[in-house]
Design an enzyme around this catalytic site. Structure first.
Site, PDB file in Angstrom:
ATOM      1  N   ASP A 143      10.567  -0.398   8.775  1.00  0.00           N
ATOM      2  CA  ASP A 143      10.873   0.568   9.834  1.00  0.00           C
ATOM      3  C   ASP A 143      12.378   0.801   9.885  1.00  0.00           C
ATOM      4  O   ASP A 143      13.156  -0.049   9.461  1.00  0.00           O
ATOM      5  CB  ASP A 143      10.463   0.001  11.207  1.00  0.00           C
ATOM      6  N   ARG A 193       8.862   7.184   4.223  1.00  0.00           N
ATOM      7  CA  ARG A 193       8.301   7.751   5.454  1.00  0.00           C
ATOM      8  C   ARG A 193       9.396   8.569   6.132  1.00  0.00           C
ATOM      9  O   ARG A 193      10.481   8.056   6.403  1.00  0.00           O
ATOM     10  CB  ARG A 193       7.863   6.623   6.382  1.00  0.00           C
TER      11      ARG A 193
HETATM   12  C1  LIG Z   1       3.790   6.481  11.496  1.00  0.00           C
HETATM   13  C2  LIG Z   1       5.060   6.598  12.265  1.00  0.00           C
HETATM   14  C3  LIG Z   1       6.060   5.681  12.066  1.00  0.00           C
HETATM   15  C4  LIG Z   1       7.270   5.804  12.745  1.00  0.00           C
HETATM   16  N1  LIG Z   1       8.300   4.942  12.440  1.00  0.00           N
HETATM   17  C5  LIG Z   1       9.506   5.145  13.017  1.00  0.00           C
HETATM   18  C6  LIG Z   1      10.644   4.381  12.631  1.00  0.00           C
HETATM   19  O1  LIG Z   1      10.582   3.480  11.774  1.00  0.00           O
HETATM   20  N2  LIG Z   1      11.823   4.657  13.234  1.00  0.00           N
HETATM   21  C7  LIG Z   1      11.955   5.630  14.183  1.00  0.00           C
HETATM   22  O2  LIG Z   1      13.067   5.853  14.676  1.00  0.00           O
HETATM   23  N3  LIG Z   1      10.887   6.357  14.573  1.00  0.00           N
HETATM   24  C8  LIG Z   1       9.685   6.136  14.023  1.00  0.00           C
HETATM   25  N4  LIG Z   1       8.613   6.909  14.406  1.00  0.00           N
HETATM   26  C9  LIG Z   1       8.709   7.759  15.622  1.00  0.00           C
HETATM   27  C10 LIG Z   1       9.254   9.118  15.283  1.00  0.00           C
HETATM   28  O3  LIG Z   1      10.604   9.034  14.934  1.00  0.00           O
HETATM   29  C11 LIG Z   1       9.129  10.064  16.494  1.00  0.00           C
HETATM   30  O4  LIG Z   1       9.855   9.545  17.557  1.00  0.00           O
HETATM   31  C12 LIG Z   1       7.706  10.290  16.942  1.00  0.00           C
HETATM   32  O5  LIG Z   1       6.825  10.380  15.863  1.00  0.00           O
HETATM   33  C13 LIG Z   1       7.612  11.613  17.721  1.00  0.00           C
HETATM   34  O6  LIG Z   1       7.990  12.688  16.912  1.00  0.00           O
HETATM   35  P1  LIG Z   1       6.981  13.818  16.378  1.00  0.00           P
HETATM   36  O7  LIG Z   1       7.386  14.143  14.983  1.00  0.00           O
HETATM   37  O8  LIG Z   1       5.600  13.369  16.525  1.00  0.00           O
HETATM   38  O9  LIG Z   1       7.327  15.053  17.235  1.00  0.00           O
HETATM   39  P2  LIG Z   1       7.571  15.335  18.788  1.00  0.00           P
HETATM   40  O10 LIG Z   1       8.815  16.140  18.818  1.00  0.00           O
HETATM   41  O11 LIG Z   1       7.465  14.104  19.637  1.00  0.00           O
HETATM   42  O12 LIG Z   1       6.331  16.242  19.124  1.00  0.00           O
HETATM   43  C14 LIG Z   1       6.207  17.509  18.492  1.00  0.00           C
HETATM   44  C15 LIG Z   1       4.887  18.130  18.818  1.00  0.00           C
HETATM   45  O13 LIG Z   1       3.815  17.276  18.406  1.00  0.00           O
HETATM   46  C16 LIG Z   1       2.727  17.397  19.316  1.00  0.00           C
HETATM   47  N5  LIG Z   1       2.507  16.112  19.995  1.00  0.00           N
HETATM   48  C17 LIG Z   1       3.336  15.061  20.041  1.00  0.00           C
HETATM   49  N6  LIG Z   1       2.786  14.044  20.767  1.00  0.00           N
HETATM   50  C18 LIG Z   1       1.588  14.498  21.182  1.00  0.00           C
HETATM   51  C19 LIG Z   1       0.554  13.945  21.979  1.00  0.00           C
HETATM   52  N7  LIG Z   1       0.647  12.729  22.518  1.00  0.00           N
HETATM   53  N8  LIG Z   1      -0.552  14.697  22.200  1.00  0.00           N
HETATM   54  C20 LIG Z   1      -0.643  15.947  21.694  1.00  0.00           C
HETATM   55  N9  LIG Z   1       0.315  16.531  20.944  1.00  0.00           N
HETATM   56  C21 LIG Z   1       1.403  15.817  20.686  1.00  0.00           C
HETATM   57  C22 LIG Z   1       3.139  18.440  20.328  1.00  0.00           C
HETATM   58  O14 LIG Z   1       2.717  19.684  19.864  1.00  0.00           O
HETATM   59  C23 LIG Z   1       4.655  18.344  20.288  1.00  0.00           C
HETATM   60  O15 LIG Z   1       5.300  19.512  20.748  1.00  0.00           O
HETATM   61  C24 LIG Z   1       7.422   6.832  13.705  1.00  0.00           C
HETATM   62  C25 LIG Z   1       6.413   7.767  13.909  1.00  0.00           C
HETATM   63  C26 LIG Z   1       5.238   7.661  13.195  1.00  0.00           C
HETATM   64  C27 LIG Z   1       4.185   8.697  13.402  1.00  0.00           C
END
Ligand SMILES: Cc1cc2nc3c(=O)[nH]c(=O)nc-3n(C[C@H](O)[C@H](O)[C@H](O)COP(=O)(O)OP(=O)(O)OC[C@H]3O[C@@H](n4cnc5c(N)ncnc54)[C@H](O)[C@@H]3O)c2cc1C
Length: 317
Positions: A143, A193
């Site tokens: 991560d 990732r």
């Molecule tokens: C597998 C995985 C591993 C990760 N590992 C790390 C890491 O090592 N370090 C790190 O800093 N971050 C990590 N993250 C978190 C990541 O950086 C984001 O903070 C998190 O994924 C939210 O960003 P998003 O791309 O989903 O978009 P967001 O900007 O949160 O959401 C964009 C759009 O997605 C949809 N959406 C989002 N959440 C929902 C919901 N609950 N229900 C319905 N629609 C929704 C909506 O349409 C929203 O407008 C990880 C995320 C994932 C999925």
């Protein structure tokens, strides 16, 4: 123009550092119910049953033992032991050799922040986890945490990859440096990732508006999809998922040459849809009782998640 969701996010990530707020949230009677939506449970057995449940409808998993900012060596070795126990339990259920589950590690939980020797200690612990993962026939992903740890994490990644080339990296689109890191890591078989990034980071190193982060995500995704590595598209964002799918097509990528990733409990219907359509869909499954930092980052990302928590507090009899 200031984006209100950016302000809310920064505010939540800021106040979450207060011990008072931490105490309040950790001890609120409703917290458990909210936590259960995003966290598989407290024990190794809970994580294993979550993976089994995901596997039933074709979803893969990467399992994370919750914990970060480990401040003593004993806790760092206990975290390593938890991963060894987890890998053995997953392997006993036949979930590693078939690729159904791998593990995700936070180097800060393995000792990275423990003074001058922290990096060496985290590397040693991560190496032991990789050794068992190799025996079980699965992989490990590191991560990425806040920007002060990016160089150290990439340096540990390089050391681990010398022996375990399948160790995955995480890059965060909100950092200015990430497009260039993507170019460096888009090499043959390199598992990367790509996520937006979940920490509060200063303007000097990170894009602040959601729009700029999205644009950066797309630039980074292009580099990874055009490259020779194995992109892992970690996002719930429908627009980014559509762009990833179109870039995969443009670059003649087979469905087994990249994967989508989402968090446990977020957009489960979309997770099932992608898996059913023949894509590799991996779910990040956190478990353990150190859920506070993880939960706050989920609340900061999405006002609806915060509202879910506040509503639970307000309606509690
Ligand atoms: C597998 C995985 C591993 C990760 N590992 C790390 C890491 O090592 N370090 C790190 O800093 N971050 C990590 N993250 C978190 C990541 O950086 C984001 O903070 C998190 O994924 C939210 O960003 P998003 O791309 O989903 O978009 P967001 O900007 O949160 O959401 C964009 C759009 O997605 C949809 N959406 C989002 N959440 C929902 C919901 N609950 N229900 C319905 N629609 C929704 C909506 O349409 C929203 O407008 C990880 C995320 C994932 C999925």
């Amino acid at each position: 123009m200031i984006d209100p969701s950016t302000v809310l996010r920064a505010g939540l990530l800021g106040i979450s550092k207060s011990d008072k707020v931490k105490n309040l949230i950790e001890n609120a009677p409703v917290s458990r119910g909210v936590v259960n939506r995003f966290v598989a449970g407290a024990r190794t057995a809970d994580a294993v049953s979550a993976v089994v449940g995901l596997q039933e409808d074709g979803r893969l998993a990467t399992v994370d033992f919750l914990g970060e900012d480990t401040l003593d060596r004993r806790q760092a070795s206990a975290t390593r032991d938890a991963y060894l126990d987890l890998l053995s339990a997953l392997s006993d259920r036949g979930l590693t050799a078939n690729g159904a589950a791998e593990v995700s590690l936070k180097l800060s939980a393995l000792g990275l922040a423990l003074g001058a020797d922290g990096e060496k200690l985290a590397l040693e612990h991560a190496r032991q986890v990789c050794e068992l993962a190799a025996t079980c026939g699965t992989t490990v992903t590191l991560d990425m945490e806040d920007y002060t740890t990016t160089d150290a994490t990439l340096s540990v990644l390089r050391d681990l990859r010398a022996d375990f080339p399948w160790v995955g990296a995480v890059l965060q689109a909100y950092l200015h440096r990430t497009e260039s890191d993507c170019r460096d890591l888009a090499t043959a078989d390199s598992r990367v990732r790509l996520c937006k990034g979940a920490y509060k980071q200063p303007e000097s190193v990170a894009y602040q508006s959601a729009h700029d982060v999205d644009l950066s995500y797309v630039r980074c995704l292009k580099v990874l999809m055009e490259g020779e590595g194995y992109p892992m598209v970690a996002s719930h964002d429908p627009r980014l998922i559509a762009i990833a799918s179109s870039l995969a097509g443009k670059n003649h990528r087979e469905p087994d040459s990249f994967e989508y990733q989402m968090l446990y409990g977020i957009r489960p219907d979309e997770q099932r849809r992608l898996a059913k359509a023949g894509h590799q869909m991996r779910i990040y499954v956190p478990y353990g009782d150190q859920w506070y930092g993880y939960l706050v980052r989920r609340m900061a990302e999405r006002p609806a998640n915060t509202m879910f928590f506040l509503r639970a507090v307000a309606t509690k009899k």
